[in-house]
Enzyme design. Structure first.
Site, mmCIF file in Angstrom:
data_model
loop_
_atom_site.group_PDB
_atom_site.id
_atom_site.type_symbol
_atom_site.label_atom_id
_atom_site.label_comp_id
_atom_site.label_asym_id
_atom_site.label_seq_id
_atom_site.Cartn_x
_atom_site.Cartn_y
_atom_site.Cartn_z
ATOM 1 N NE ARG A 239 52.771 44.268 43.484
ATOM 2 C CZ ARG A 239 52.225 44.695 42.116
ATOM 3 N NH1 ARG A 239 52.868 45.834 41.715
ATOM 4 N NH2 ARG A 239 51.094 43.845 41.620
ATOM 5 C CG ASP B 76 46.694 43.692 38.019
ATOM 6 O OD1 ASP B 76 46.436 44.686 37.471
ATOM 7 O OD2 ASP B 76 47.931 43.507 38.203
#
Length: 531
Positions: free
Chosen positions: A161, A444
Site C-alpha cells: 500500500r 494507526d
C-alpha cells in the site's frame, strides 16, 4: 546527502543500502512518473477542495447522473490471477524488517505491507521499507535481535500500500518540488520487484488508499499503464484492491471498478478511515454530530449501508469484497482483556462472512486463526463467495447519509479517550512508529484521525455538551489536554516522553483541534517535523 539527475534531487541523510534502491535508473523512472502525472494529481486534489465547499453549502454527495450508464451496464472486471483468488485472511502492518518477516510467516493468506497509515514516514523508514520488500520478494530477508527471524517455506502473498495522493515525499525533489508520495512508494516497489515477482509466478499487487472519486482511480490506471509500458511488462499485470474509505468514494464504487477494470481485483471496506471521512466531510453541518467513536459500530445505518453496497457492487462485477480491520490485539498480560478482544474479533468476522465478504483484515498474527475460522465456517472449500449477489440490497443515497446512531452519546470518557489516543499516537508517529498498541487496540493514523476530528467537531459545533450537560469549550478541552498529557508522561516514563516528542505531540494536537479551519490530514502538519 544530495544525489542529482537532470531535474531530480534526492535530499536526505544517508541510509544504509539507499544507493541500491535509489539508483540513477530508478530516480529517472520516478522523475518520469512525476512529470507525466503530478499536474493531474494536483488537479484531483483541487477537486477535493471544491467538493468540500459544495458539501459545506449543503450539496451532499449523490450517485452521479453522468455515470449512470456505467452503473447500469453489464461489464465485469478483468481476470484475477490464481494466487489472488483465496484471500480469506489478510494481515496488515508497517514495513520494518521484523514486521515484514512475522507478517509473511503469520499464516495469513495475504500481507499488506503498509507505507501509509501504519508507517511513520521518516526517510529511514521509507528507504529501509523498500529494501525490506526487495529482500522479502527474493526470499533472502533476515532479521537478528538475539533471535534470528527468517521466512518459512510457505508465506503470505505480498501486497503493497503506497501513501495516498495527498501526501508528499519531501526527500525527493523534481524541479524543486516534492514528488507525490504515492508515485514514490509505488514506483520504487514496482521498479525493483515487478519482474522478480512475475518470474516467481506471482505479480506486482497493490492496495490503493483514500481515493475520493473515480477520476482519482482513472489517474492510477494511467500511472499503471505507463509504468508497465516503461518496463516492458504486459498491461494488466498489475493487480490492485481499492480501499473504499471515503464517503464520497462510496457513491462511486462501480465507477472506480470500471476505471481500473483491467487492473482491479477487489474493494476493501476501510472502516476506520471511512468513519473519519464521514466526520470530516460533514464537520460543518450543524445537524450532523457524531457520538463517541465507540458507538460508531458496523451496525449503525450509514456503516451497514456502505458495507452492504460494497459486497453487492463487487460481486456484481466479479470482484472480491474484503472486510475491514479488526483493530483489537491480544494482551498476554491481561486475560480478561484478551478474552474480550477475541470475542469482539470473532463477532466482527462472523458478521462479515455471513454478509457476503470474501475475506477480511486483522492487525496481529494472533488473530489470524480467529478470522480464518469465521470464514472457513461460511465458505467451506470455496476460495470466495462471489455467487452471493445480495440482490435484496437496495442502498439509496439517503441510506449512505443516515448518520442516526441510536443510544449514541458524547461523554466525558469519550472526550478524554480521544485526546489521550490522539496525543499518544502523534507522539509515537513523531518517534518513528506508525502502528502503535494503545489500550489493547492497534492504533494507526486512521483511528487517530477519528479522535482529533471528533474533538474538533464537538468543540466547533455551538452548544455541544457531554451527556452530563457540561459544555465542550476551548477552556475545557485545553484543561483535558493538559491533564491527559500529564497522564501520558506518567504512563510512558519521563525519558520516553522527552525522546518521543510527546510535548510536541500535545501542542500539535491542541493546534489541530483549536484551529478555526479543519486541517484535512493530521499527518500533513506533523510531517514537517520529520527527518
Amino acid at each position: 546527502m544530495i544525489l542529482e539527475t537532470t531535474s531530480a534531487q534526492v535530499v536526505g541523510k544517508p541510509v544504509k543500502g539507499m544507493e541500491e534502491i535509489l539508483t540513477p535508473e530508478t530516480i529517472e523512472f520516478l522523475e518520469t512518473l512525476h512529470q507525466r502525472f503530478n499536474a493531474t494529481r494536483e488537479e484531483r486534489l483541487r477537486d477535493r477542495a471544491e467538493r468540500q465547499k459544495r458539501i459545506d453549502s449543503g450539496e451532499f454527495p449523490q450517485f452521479l447522473p453522468e455515470t449512470a450508464a456505467i452503473r447500469e451496464g453489464s461489464w465485469g472486471i478483468g481476470a484475477i490471477p490464481d494466487d489472488l483468488q483465496l484471500r480469506r485472511v489478510e494481515i496488515t502492518g508497517p514495513v520494518d524488517r521484523k514486521m515484514v518477516i512475522n507478517a509473511l510467516n503469520s499464516g495469513a493468506d495475504v500481507f499488506m505491507a503498509d507505507f501509509e497509515d501504519a508507517n511513520s514516514p521518516t526517510w529511514e523508514n521509507v528507504v529501509l521499507g523498500q529494501i525490506n520488500l526487495r529482500d522479502a520478494v527474493r526470499r533472502n530477508i533476515e532479521y537478528q535481535n538475539g533471535k534470528v527471524y527468517r521466512l518459512k517455506e510457505k508465506v503470505a502473498l505480498l501486497k503493497v500500500r503506497p501513501r495516498g495522493w495527498h501526501l508528499p515525499e519531501k526527500h525527493l525533489l523534481v524541479e524543486g518540488k516534492p514528488i507525490s508520495a504515492s508515485l514514490f512508494d509505488f514506483g520504487l516497489s514496482f521498479f525493483h520487484n515487478a519482474k522478480e515477482l512475475i518470474a516467481r509466478g506471482s505479480g506486482p499487487y497493490f492496495y490503493l488508499p483514500k481515493l475520493e472519486s473515480h477520476l482519482e482511480a482513472r489517474l492510477w490506471n494511467e500511472v499503471f499503464v505507463a509504468a508497465q509500458e516503461a518496463l516492458g511488462i504486459p498491461v494488466g499485470t498489475i493487480k490492485v484492491t481499492v480501499l473504499i474509505e471515503t464517503i464520497t468514494a462510496a457513491f462511486e464504487m462501480e465507477e472506480i471498478l470500471y476505471e481500473l477494470r483491467n487492473h482491479i481485483v477487489g474493494l476493501n471496506a476501510g472502516r476506520w478511515d471511512y468513519i473519519f471521512s464521514a466526520i470530516k466531510k460533514f464537520r460543518n453541518q450543524p445537524d450532523i454530530l457524531f457520538p463517541d467513536r465507540t458507538a460508531i459500530t458496523m451496525q449503525v445505518p450509514f456503516m451497514k449501508a456502505y458495507t452492504d453496497l460494497l459486497v453487492k457492487t463487487c460481486h456484481k462485477r466479479g470482484a472480491h469484497a474484503m472486510g475491514g480491520m479488526a483493530a483489537f490485539i491480544p494482551n498476554r498480560h491481561d486475560p480478561a482483556a484478551n478474552k474480550t478482544a477475541f470475542e469482539k474479533v470473532k463477532a466482527d468476522k462472523d458478521f462479515e462472512a455471513k454478509n457476503g465478504f470474501d475475506g477480511t483484515w486483522v492487525a496481529h498474527p494472533g488473530l489470524v486463526s480467529v478470522a480464518r475460522e469465521a470464514f472457513d465456517k461460511v465458505l467451506g472449500n470455496k476460495p470466495h463467495q462471489k455467487e452471493v449477489l445480495r440482490e435484496e440490497v437496495n442502498v439509496k443515497a439517503e441510506d449512505l447519509l443516515n448518520f442516526s446512531i441510536e443510544g449514541g452519546k458524547i461523554t466525558e470518557a469519550g472526550l478524554r479517550l480521544n485526546i489521550n489516543v490522539g496525543i499518544l499516537y502523534l507522539g509515537n508517529w513523531l518517534c518513528g512508529t506508525g502502528a502503535a498498541a494503545i489500550h489493547n487496540l492497534m492504533e494507526d493514523a486512521a483511528t487517530a484521525e477519528i479522535s482529533r476530528a471528533q474533538v474538533w467537531q464537538w468543540l466547533h459545533h455551538n452548544n455541544t455538551s457531554t451527556d452530563d450537560g457540561t459544555p465542550i469549550t476551548e477552556e475545557r478541552v485545553l484543561r483535558l489536554i493538559k491533564e491527559e498529557t500529564e497522564n501520558i508522561k506518567e504512563e510512558v516514563g519521563l525519558a520516553r516522553f522527552k525522546n518521543c516528542h510527546f510535548e510536541r505531540a500535545s501542542q500539535l494536537f491542541s493546534e489541530l483541534v483549536l484551529s478555526t479551519c479543519f486541517v484535512e490530514f493530521l499527518t500533513l502538519p506533523a510531517y514537517k517535523y520529520m527527518d
